[in-house]
Write a protein that holds these residues in place. Structure first.
Motif, PDB file in Angstrom:
ATOM      1  N   ALA A 155      -3.990 -29.679 -33.935  1.00  0.00           N
ATOM      2  CA  ALA A 155      -3.797 -28.981 -35.208  1.00  0.00           C
ATOM      3  C   ALA A 155      -5.006 -28.098 -35.519  1.00  0.00           C
ATOM      4  CB  ALA A 155      -3.554 -29.978 -36.342  1.00  0.00           C
ATOM      5  N   ILE A 156      -6.206 -28.637 -35.288  1.00  0.00           N
ATOM      6  CA  ILE A 156      -7.421 -27.847 -35.492  1.00  0.00           C
ATOM      7  C   ILE A 156      -7.528 -26.755 -34.441  1.00  0.00           C
ATOM      8  CG2 ILE A 156      -9.948 -27.922 -35.570  1.00  0.00           C
ATOM      9  CD1 ILE A 156      -9.773 -30.790 -36.515  1.00  0.00           C
ATOM     10  N   LEU A 157      -7.227 -27.100 -33.192  1.00  0.00           N
ATOM     11  CA  LEU A 157      -7.291 -26.120 -32.116  1.00  0.00           C
ATOM     12  C   LEU A 157      -6.327 -24.966 -32.367  1.00  0.00           C
ATOM     13  CD1 LEU A 157      -8.392 -25.209 -29.428  1.00  0.00           C
ATOM     14  CD2 LEU A 157      -6.829 -26.805 -28.282  1.00  0.00           C
ATOM     15  N   ASN A 158      -5.160 -25.268 -32.912  1.00  0.00           N
ATOM     16  CA  ASN A 158      -4.193 -24.216 -33.249  1.00  0.00           C
ATOM     17  C   ASN A 158      -4.772 -23.244 -34.277  1.00  0.00           C
ATOM     18  OD1 ASN A 158      -1.621 -23.744 -35.466  1.00  0.00           O
ATOM     19  ND2 ASN A 158      -1.353 -23.046 -33.368  1.00  0.00           N
ATOM     20  N   ARG A 159      -5.518 -23.762 -35.242  1.00  0.00           N
ATOM     21  CA  ARG A 159      -6.143 -22.879 -36.232  1.00  0.00           C
ATOM     22  C   ARG A 159      -7.137 -21.933 -35.558  1.00  0.00           C
ATOM     23  NH1 ARG A 159      -6.271 -27.630 -39.722  1.00  0.00           N
ATOM     24  NH2 ARG A 159      -8.527 -27.866 -39.422  1.00  0.00           N
ATOM     25  N   ILE A 160      -7.850 -22.440 -34.550  1.00  0.00           N
ATOM     26  CA  ILE A 160      -8.784 -21.593 -33.812  1.00  0.00           C
ATOM     27  C   ILE A 160      -8.028 -20.528 -33.032  1.00  0.00           C
ATOM     28  CG2 ILE A 160     -10.463 -21.575 -31.925  1.00  0.00           C
ATOM     29  CD1 ILE A 160     -11.334 -24.363 -32.842  1.00  0.00           C
ATOM     30  N   ILE A 161      -6.942 -20.907 -32.386  1.00  0.00           N
ATOM     31  CA  ILE A 161      -6.140 -19.944 -31.629  1.00  0.00           C
ATOM     32  C   ILE A 161      -5.624 -18.848 -32.565  1.00  0.00           C
ATOM     33  CG2 ILE A 161      -4.049 -19.623 -30.258  1.00  0.00           C
ATOM     34  CD1 ILE A 161      -6.304 -21.053 -28.777  1.00  0.00           C
ATOM     35  N   ILE A 162      -5.174 -19.230 -33.747  1.00  0.00           N
ATOM     36  CA  ILE A 162      -4.657 -18.255 -34.717  1.00  0.00           C
ATOM     37  C   ILE A 162      -5.750 -17.276 -35.139  1.00  0.00           C
ATOM     38  CG2 ILE A 162      -3.843 -17.999 -37.102  1.00  0.00           C
ATOM     39  CD1 ILE A 162      -2.251 -20.620 -36.654  1.00  0.00           C
ATOM     40  N   SER A 163      -6.930 -17.776 -35.412  1.00  0.00           N
ATOM     41  CA  SER A 163      -7.974 -16.929 -36.002  1.00  0.00           C
ATOM     42  C   SER A 163      -8.957 -16.349 -34.994  1.00  0.00           C
ATOM     43  CB  SER A 163      -8.753 -17.722 -37.058  1.00  0.00           C
ATOM     44  OG  SER A 163      -9.380 -18.856 -36.472  1.00  0.00           O
ATOM     45  N   GLU A 164      -9.106 -16.996 -33.820  1.00  0.00           N
ATOM     46  CA  GLU A 164     -10.180 -16.610 -32.913  1.00  0.00           C
ATOM     47  C   GLU A 164      -9.720 -16.182 -31.513  1.00  0.00           C
ATOM     48  OE1 GLU A 164     -13.075 -16.510 -34.228  1.00  0.00           O
ATOM     49  OE2 GLU A 164     -13.284 -18.090 -35.725  1.00  0.00           O
ATOM     50  N   TYR A 165      -8.449 -16.417 -31.148  1.00  0.00           N
ATOM     51  CA  TYR A 165      -8.082 -16.238 -29.751  1.00  0.00           C
ATOM     52  C   TYR A 165      -8.236 -14.801 -29.275  1.00  0.00           C
ATOM     53  CZ  TYR A 165      -5.632 -16.394 -25.310  1.00  0.00           C
ATOM     54  OH  TYR A 165      -5.318 -16.272 -23.978  1.00  0.00           O
ATOM     55  N   SER A 166      -7.992 -13.840 -30.137  1.00  0.00           N
ATOM     56  CA  SER A 166      -8.115 -12.445 -29.704  1.00  0.00           C
ATOM     57  C   SER A 166      -9.537 -12.129 -29.226  1.00  0.00           C
ATOM     58  CB  SER A 166      -7.715 -11.490 -30.836  1.00  0.00           C
ATOM     59  OG  SER A 166      -8.578 -11.635 -31.947  1.00  0.00           O
ATOM     60  N   LYS A 167     -10.515 -12.875 -29.741  1.00  0.00           N
ATOM     61  CA  LYS A 167     -11.899 -12.648 -29.325  1.00  0.00           C
ATOM     62  C   LYS A 167     -12.130 -13.072 -27.880  1.00  0.00           C
ATOM     63  CE  LYS A 167     -13.207 -13.351 -34.099  1.00  0.00           C
ATOM     64  NZ  LYS A 167     -13.673 -14.316 -35.094  1.00  0.00           N
ATOM     65  N   ALA A 168     -11.208 -13.854 -27.333  1.00  0.00           N
ATOM     66  CA  ALA A 168     -11.339 -14.293 -25.950  1.00  0.00           C
ATOM     67  C   ALA A 168     -11.041 -13.170 -24.972  1.00  0.00           C
ATOM     68  CB  ALA A 168     -10.408 -15.477 -25.683  1.00  0.00           C
ATOM     69  N   PHE A 169     -10.215 -12.195 -25.381  1.00  0.00           N
ATOM     70  CA  PHE A 169      -9.855 -11.137 -24.435  1.00  0.00           C
ATOM     71  C   PHE A 169     -10.171  -9.720 -24.919  1.00  0.00           C
ATOM     72  CE2 PHE A 169      -5.890 -12.453 -26.581  1.00  0.00           C
ATOM     73  CZ  PHE A 169      -5.523 -11.267 -27.209  1.00  0.00           C
ATOM     74  N   LEU A 170     -10.570  -9.544 -26.163  1.00  0.00           N
ATOM     75  CA  LEU A 170     -10.968  -8.213 -26.627  1.00  0.00           C
ATOM     76  C   LEU A 170     -12.425  -7.973 -26.272  1.00  0.00           C
ATOM     77  CD1 LEU A 170      -9.173  -7.992 -30.099  1.00  0.00           C
ATOM     78  CD2 LEU A 170      -8.467  -6.980 -27.920  1.00  0.00           C
ATOM     79  N   THR A 171     -12.675  -7.926 -24.964  1.00  0.00           N
ATOM     80  CA  THR A 171     -14.024  -7.746 -24.442  1.00  0.00           C
ATOM     81  C   THR A 171     -13.991  -6.722 -23.310  1.00  0.00           C
ATOM     82  OG1 THR A 171     -13.852  -9.443 -22.723  1.00  0.00           O
ATOM     83  CG2 THR A 171     -14.504 -10.189 -24.930  1.00  0.00           C
ATOM     84  N   LYS A 172     -15.153  -6.221 -22.931  1.00  0.00           N
ATOM     85  CA  LYS A 172     -15.255  -5.271 -21.824  1.00  0.00           C
ATOM     86  C   LYS A 172     -14.941  -5.939 -20.483  1.00  0.00           C
ATOM     87  CE  LYS A 172     -16.632  -1.493 -23.967  1.00  0.00           C
ATOM     88  NZ  LYS A 172     -15.833  -0.245 -23.943  1.00  0.00           N
ATOM     89  N   GLU A 173     -15.052  -7.265 -20.434  1.00  0.00           N
ATOM     90  CA  GLU A 173     -14.851  -7.989 -19.182  1.00  0.00           C
ATOM     91  C   GLU A 173     -13.418  -8.467 -18.998  1.00  0.00           C
ATOM     92  OE1 GLU A 173     -17.331  -8.997 -21.455  1.00  0.00           O
ATOM     93  OE2 GLU A 173     -18.750  -7.636 -20.472  1.00  0.00           O
ATOM     94  N   VAL A 174     -12.498  -8.066 -19.864  1.00  0.00           N
ATOM     95  CA  VAL A 174     -11.155  -8.639 -19.852  1.00  0.00           C
ATOM     96  C   VAL A 174     -10.449  -8.428 -18.525  1.00  0.00           C
ATOM     97  CG1 VAL A 174     -10.117  -6.570 -20.920  1.00  0.00           C
ATOM     98  CG2 VAL A 174      -8.963  -8.794 -21.103  1.00  0.00           C
ATOM     99  N   ASP A 175     -10.590  -7.281 -17.910  1.00  0.00           N
ATOM    100  CA  ASP A 175      -9.880  -7.031 -16.650  1.00  0.00           C
ATOM    101  C   ASP A 175     -10.390  -7.934 -15.530  1.00  0.00           C
ATOM    102  OD1 ASP A 175      -8.194  -5.063 -17.720  1.00  0.00           O
ATOM    103  OD2 ASP A 175      -9.689  -3.493 -17.384  1.00  0.00           O
ATOM    104  N   LYS A 176     -11.706  -8.104 -15.448  1.00  0.00           N
ATOM    105  CA  LYS A 176     -12.273  -8.997 -14.433  1.00  0.00           C
ATOM    106  C   LYS A 176     -11.862 -10.434 -14.704  1.00  0.00           C
ATOM    107  CE  LYS A 176     -16.564 -10.571 -12.299  1.00  0.00           C
ATOM    108  NZ  LYS A 176     -16.127 -11.983 -12.344  1.00  0.00           N
ATOM    109  N   GLU A 177     -11.923 -10.844 -15.972  1.00  0.00           N
ATOM    110  CA  GLU A 177     -11.549 -12.214 -16.324  1.00  0.00           C
ATOM    111  C   GLU A 177     -10.069 -12.458 -16.076  1.00  0.00           C
ATOM    112  OE1 GLU A 177     -14.984 -13.096 -19.693  1.00  0.00           O
ATOM    113  OE2 GLU A 177     -12.951 -12.594 -20.334  1.00  0.00           O
ATOM    114  N   ASN A 178      -9.243 -11.449 -16.305  1.00  0.00           N
ATOM    115  CA  ASN A 178      -7.816 -11.568 -16.004  1.00  0.00           C
ATOM    116  C   ASN A 178      -7.613 -11.725 -14.497  1.00  0.00           C
ATOM    117  OD1 ASN A 178      -4.979 -11.513 -16.538  1.00  0.00           O
ATOM    118  ND2 ASN A 178      -4.940  -9.361 -15.952  1.00  0.00           N
ATOM    119  N   LYS A 179      -8.355 -10.946 -13.709  1.00  0.00           N
ATOM    120  CA  LYS A 179      -8.273 -11.045 -12.250  1.00  0.00           C
ATOM    121  C   LYS A 179      -8.714 -12.420 -11.773  1.00  0.00           C
ATOM    122  CE  LYS A 179      -9.702  -8.614  -8.036  1.00  0.00           C
ATOM    123  NZ  LYS A 179     -10.497  -7.484  -7.485  1.00  0.00           N
ATOM    124  N   ASP A 180      -9.668 -13.012 -12.467  1.00  0.00           N
ATOM    125  CA  ASP A 180     -10.149 -14.351 -12.120  1.00  0.00           C
ATOM    126  C   ASP A 180      -9.209 -15.457 -12.586  1.00  0.00           C
ATOM    127  OD1 ASP A 180     -12.398 -13.422 -10.836  1.00  0.00           O
ATOM    128  OD2 ASP A 180     -13.686 -13.543 -12.607  1.00  0.00           O
TER     129      ASP A 180
END
Length: 223
Positions: A124-149
């Motif tokens: 339940a707490i983790l879901n709140r983090i996903i709702i509010s913070e998950y976009s920060k996991a991939f809105l980065t300059k490294e997203v393509d490399k991290e996706n490839k990984d």
């Protein structure tokens, strides 16, 4: 579709330096990082603050994770793995394609309660983090490399499950992947709006909820 035999999930090994689920300290890092990020936000979260919270040296946390971004990616992957498990469990032994679609969409769009089978993760707490913070996991300059990984593999699997079922329901529909990703991303956004911008959502009113909205929308598009 195979279901895992227990609720310990395989997370991409590149996300951690030492498997946090292999020790009591590692499990404490996961448990309390989720609680702390929920309390103060990801921007304010540091390993020093986490160390103070769990009574451990900051350096000991760095033995598990290279930085807090990798930790966020780890707990996010754990969440999507748990959700994938829930989705597959919901459609086990179900043959009707529309019923399967309704069930997986319900799992993806519903409010989350803590799963008592996972001792050190509060979903339940983790879901709140996903709702509010998950976009920060991939809105980065490294997203393509991290996706490839493969850092977002489980997230993409969740969307692919929905897309495949959409194709089962209506094989001629051309936008199954786009529709599936819109459901997943849109539901997170609607839960965020419900919490913070109540005047621009209908979901604060009795009898109106996010799962019903998306199930009704999909039915109108596909049937």
């Amino acid at each position: 579709m195979k279901l895992p035999g227990n609720l310990r999930f395989t997370i991409n090994e590149k996300l951690y330096l030492k498997d946090p689920e292999s020790s009591e300290l590692g499990r404490n890092i996961l448990k309390h990082s989720i609680i702390l990020i929920d309390e103060i936000g990801f921007e304010a979260f540091t390993f020093k603050k986490l160390g103070e919270c769990i009574g451990s040296n900051e350096s000991s946390i760095y033995r598990y994770f290279e930085n807090k971004h990798r930790l966020l990616l780890y707990i996010s992957s754990w969440y999507w793995s748990w959700l994938e498990y829930r989705m597959l469990l919901a459609i086990q032994n179900i043959d009707d394609s529309l019923e399967k679609l309704h069930r997986v969409v319900f799992e993806v769009t519903s409010e989350v309660k803590d799963d008592v089978r996972t001792e050190y993760i509060d979903e339940a707490i983790l879901n709140r983090i996903i709702i509010s913070e998950y976009s920060k996991a991939f809105l980065t300059k490294e997203v393509d490399k991290e996706n490839k990984d493969g850092f977002f593999l489980v997230y993409k699997k969740v969307i692919s499950i929905i897309a495949d079922i959409i194709t089962e329901v209506k094989p001629e529909y051309k936008y199954s992947k786009s529709l599936a990703s819109s459901v997943v991303v849109g539901a997170l956004n609607q839960h965020f709006i419900k919490q913070h911008f109540k005047t621009i959502t209908d979901f604060c009113e009795p009898g109106k909820d996010v799962p019903s909205f998306y199930i009704e929308t999909l039915d109108k598009i596909l049937l």
